[in-house]
Scaffold this active site. Structure first.
Site, PDB file in Angstrom:
ATOM      1  N   SER A 111      39.433  38.439  40.581  1.00 35.71           N
ATOM      2  CA  SER A 111      38.829  39.663  40.085  1.00 35.71           C
ATOM      3  C   SER A 111      38.868  40.696  41.562  1.00 35.71           C
ATOM      4  CB  SER A 111      37.756  39.724  39.274  1.00 35.71           C
ATOM      5  OG  SER A 111      37.360  40.809  38.398  1.00 35.71           O
ATOM      6  N   ASP A 164      43.912  38.773  28.996  1.00 37.97           N
ATOM      7  CA  ASP A 164      42.617  39.321  29.841  1.00 37.97           C
ATOM      8  C   ASP A 164      42.238  40.804  29.300  1.00 37.97           C
ATOM      9  OD1 ASP A 164      40.881  40.344  31.796  1.00 37.97           O
ATOM     10  OD2 ASP A 164      41.781  39.516  33.437  1.00 37.97           O
ATOM     11  N   HIS A 184      40.257  36.636  31.102  1.00 38.15           N
ATOM     12  CA  HIS A 184      39.881  36.573  32.501  1.00 38.15           C
ATOM     13  C   HIS A 184      39.165  35.623  33.196  1.00 38.15           C
ATOM     14  CE1 HIS A 184      39.227  39.708  35.718  1.00 38.15           C
ATOM     15  NE2 HIS A 184      37.716  39.650  35.835  1.00 38.15           N
TER      16      HIS A 184
END
Length: 233
Positions: free
Chosen positions: A114, A172, A204
């Site tokens: 991320s 996601d 995610h």
């Protein structure tokens, strides 16, 4: 900062940046949980640093362990240059600590999940283009990123760009896969080579399958040196 290695002597390093609000020890545990073991190599040190506690605008200015501030989690948002520059100092220190131990830049890989993956992209393609490789999982770059500016203005005889591995969950909802794909294609147009792999039935999150692929790729990019073999004998 958390480090795991089978021995003190190492000939290569991997720096794994966590996502927003997380910590180095937490992502180490997440990796360990998914793999059922550490991501560990006999000749490579794996480093899991922790971001500083600072105000984070997407959380209404609340304190969070983030590498840099964002105006919003959106590919169209502008980067916060002041926050990014402070973050770069941390990255420089991490890399210089490895160089001081005798690890050349081309024996260092950076990566992350991320926000940590975004930081890895900044590190490999804006700060230190002489690294061995970059991986980014569930990540994206802002459309007007300084990374693209750096690549556009690279001198013709610059060192070879690090190879890139990107992974992104098809489901996601926090960072849409389209953002990751767009970022990868933009980097490709500017000379970055590598692969972008969509992950089916993945939100995610990190996945065991992608971590195993990352491990195998790390070993390809950072094979043992003759001195590593001799140290084992």
């Amino acid at each position: 900062m958390s480090v795991n290695s089978r021995n003190i002597k190492h000939s290569a390093s991997v720096i794994f940046f966590h996502g927003s609000g997380d910590t180095g020890p937490n992502v180490l545990e997440w990796v360990r949980f998914l793999l059922g073991r550490n991501m560990e190599f006999s000749h490579i040190k794996v480093i899991y640093p922790t971001a500083p506690l600072q105000k984070y605008t997407p959380l209404n200015g609340e304190l969070s362990t983030v590498w840099f501030d964002r105006r919003s989690v959106n590919i169209a948002a502008q980067e916060t240059k002041k926050s990014m520059s402070q973050c770069y100092e941390i990255v420089h220190q991490l890399i210089q600590e490895e160089v001081a131990q005798g690890i050349p830049l081309n024996r260092i890989i950076v990566g992350g999940f991320s926000m940590g993956g975004a930081l890895a992209l900044h590190t490999g393609y804006h700060l230190n283009t002489g690294l061995a490789g970059v991986f980014a999982h569930s990540s994206f770059l802002n459309r007007q990123s300084v990374v693209y500016e750096s690549l556009e203005t690279r001198p013709p005889n610059s060192v070879q760009l690090p190879e890139l591995r990107m992974f992104h969950g098809e489901r996601d909802t926090l960072v849409p896969i389209e953002w990751g794909q767009e970022s990868f294609e933009s980097l490709q147009k500017l000379g970055v080579t590598g692969t972008f792999k969509p992950l089916k039935n993945t939100l995610h999150e990190l996945k065991k399958s992608s971590l195993i692929e990352i491990e195998q790729w790390i070993l390809e990019k950072l094979p043992p040196l003759e001195s590593d073999v001799q140290n084992k004998l």
